[in-house]
Design a protein around this motif. Structure first.
Motif, PDB file in Angstrom:
ATOM      1  N   ASP A   1       0.857  -1.191   0.000  1.00 56.59           N
ATOM      2  CA  ASP A   1       0.000   0.000   0.000  1.00 56.59           C
ATOM      3  C   ASP A   1       0.893   1.242   0.000  1.00 56.59           C
ATOM      4  O   ASP A   1       1.183   1.833   1.039  1.00 56.59           O
ATOM      5  CB  ASP A   1      -0.909  -0.011   1.231  1.00 56.59           C
TER       6      ASP A   1
ATOM      7  N   ALA B   1      -9.691  -4.346 -11.308  1.00 56.10           N
ATOM      8  CA  ALA B   1      -9.256  -5.281 -10.283  1.00 56.10           C
ATOM      9  C   ALA B   1      -9.302  -6.684 -10.884  1.00 56.10           C
ATOM     10  O   ALA B   1      -9.818  -6.896 -11.991  1.00 56.10           O
ATOM     11  CB  ALA B   1     -10.171  -5.196  -9.067  1.00 56.10           C
TER      12      ALA B   1
ATOM     13  N   ARG C   1      -5.528  -5.427  -6.910  1.00 60.45           N
ATOM     14  CA  ARG C   1      -6.287  -4.193  -6.716  1.00 60.45           C
ATOM     15  C   ARG C   1      -6.471  -3.410  -8.019  1.00 60.45           C
ATOM     16  O   ARG C   1      -5.693  -3.551  -8.961  1.00 60.45           O
ATOM     17  CB  ARG C   1      -5.581  -3.302  -5.689  1.00 60.45           C
TER      18      ARG C   1
ATOM     19  N   ALA D   1      -3.454  -8.212  -3.994  1.00 62.58           N
ATOM     20  CA  ALA D   1      -4.215  -8.002  -2.773  1.00 62.58           C
ATOM     21  C   ALA D   1      -3.739  -8.993  -1.712  1.00 62.58           C
ATOM     22  O   ALA D   1      -2.975  -9.927  -1.987  1.00 62.58           O
ATOM     23  CB  ALA D   1      -5.705  -8.160  -3.041  1.00 62.58           C
TER      24      ALA D   1
END
Length: 281
Positions: A45, A143, A188, A195
């Protein structure tokens, strides 16, 4: 049996008492078994992860007396492995691109069928809006979802996993995966990064993890990981889900609970042994 476990924090905030409990418990169990303890930094992230938080993780763990083997696996440096796993799953025909936003999903679920479950391990169960899209039509802003019905066909007989913690192993059936989990996201939107479900499975195999020790809040995600391990031909570890450290109101701790941060207790003069006592070790 050999014993290899890990602690896998994300550098998106300071470690709190819940992290201390999980890291210390895994470290203790590895030492008692004469095994190995590894560290993994889950830093995919990019918008929230910082070098300062990562440095604080190392500092706090060392202060607690936790020792790990080098090198540390960092997810941001392991993207090629996740892409390879996606390619394997795509070749099996169990993936599809999805352009839906969270708002799209909420609107699609505004009038659910009576009796249909609304929530799974990832929140609202995806209604399948993009399920008929072809993998070849994937764009940079899509995604990637696992088509659970097709995954059940590819997986064949489901392999059960062993649980040694406080949460009993869930019985794995096709109905459970389809009706109570649904088509989970494996990569993602926009960032195209793996993910959690995919990256944790690939990383555990890469680090030869035999025992996954983590909080009971992740117990419902374990069937997803076992399924991916089966689809990818990876070994299935033993799972140990432990209690969560909660505040006085019974709410589990989060990174926004700065007052419970290990760094705050250190600043107040607490010792590592006092932290162990506070979390029940």
């Amino acid at each position: 049996m050999r014993f290899v476990t890990r602690f896998a924090p994300s550098p998106t905030g300071q470690l709190h008492l819940g992290h201390a409990y999980s890291a210390l418990l895994a470290h203790d169990m590895a030492q008692e078994a004469g095994g190995r303890f590894l560290l993994r930094i889950e830093d995919t992230d990019a918008a929230r992860c910082t070098e300062a938080f990562e440095a604080q993780i190392y500092d706090d763990l060392e202060w607690l007396g936790v020792r790990w083997e080098e090198p540390v696996l960092k997810q941001s440096q392991n993207t090629a492995a996740y892409d390879a796993a996606l390619s394997v799953l795509a070749d099996k025909g169990v993936l599809y691109p999805c352009s839906c936003t969270r708002g799209d999903i909420r609107r699609a679920m505004s009038a659910p069928q009576e009796g249909a479950p609304l929530h799974g391990p990832d929140g609202v169960i995806y209604p399948g809006t993009c399920r008929d899209r072809l993998w070849e039509d994937r764009t940079d802003t899509d995604a990637v979802r696992l088509d659970m019905r097709k995954a059940m066909t590819q997986a064949g007989a489901l392999r059960q996993y062993e649980e040694t913690g406080i949460h009993p192993a869930l019985r794995l059936t096709a109905e459970h995966f389809i009706d109570q989990i649904g088509d989970v996201v494996l990569a993602r939107r926009d960032t195209r990064t793996a993910a959690y479900h995919l990256s944790v499975v690939v990383d555990d195999a890469a680090q030869d993890i035999t025992h996954v020790i983590r909080g009971e809040d992740l117990a419902t995600a374990t069937p997803i990981h076992v399924l991916l391990q089966q689809l990818l031909g990876l070994p299935i570890p033993i799972y140990h889900h432990h209690k969560l450290i909660r505040d006085e109101a019974g709410k589990r701790l989060a990174k926004r609970d700065d007052a419970r941060a290990i760094a705050a207790y250190r600043a107040d003069g607490k010792t590592p042994s006092e932290i162990r006592s506070m979390v029940g070790l």
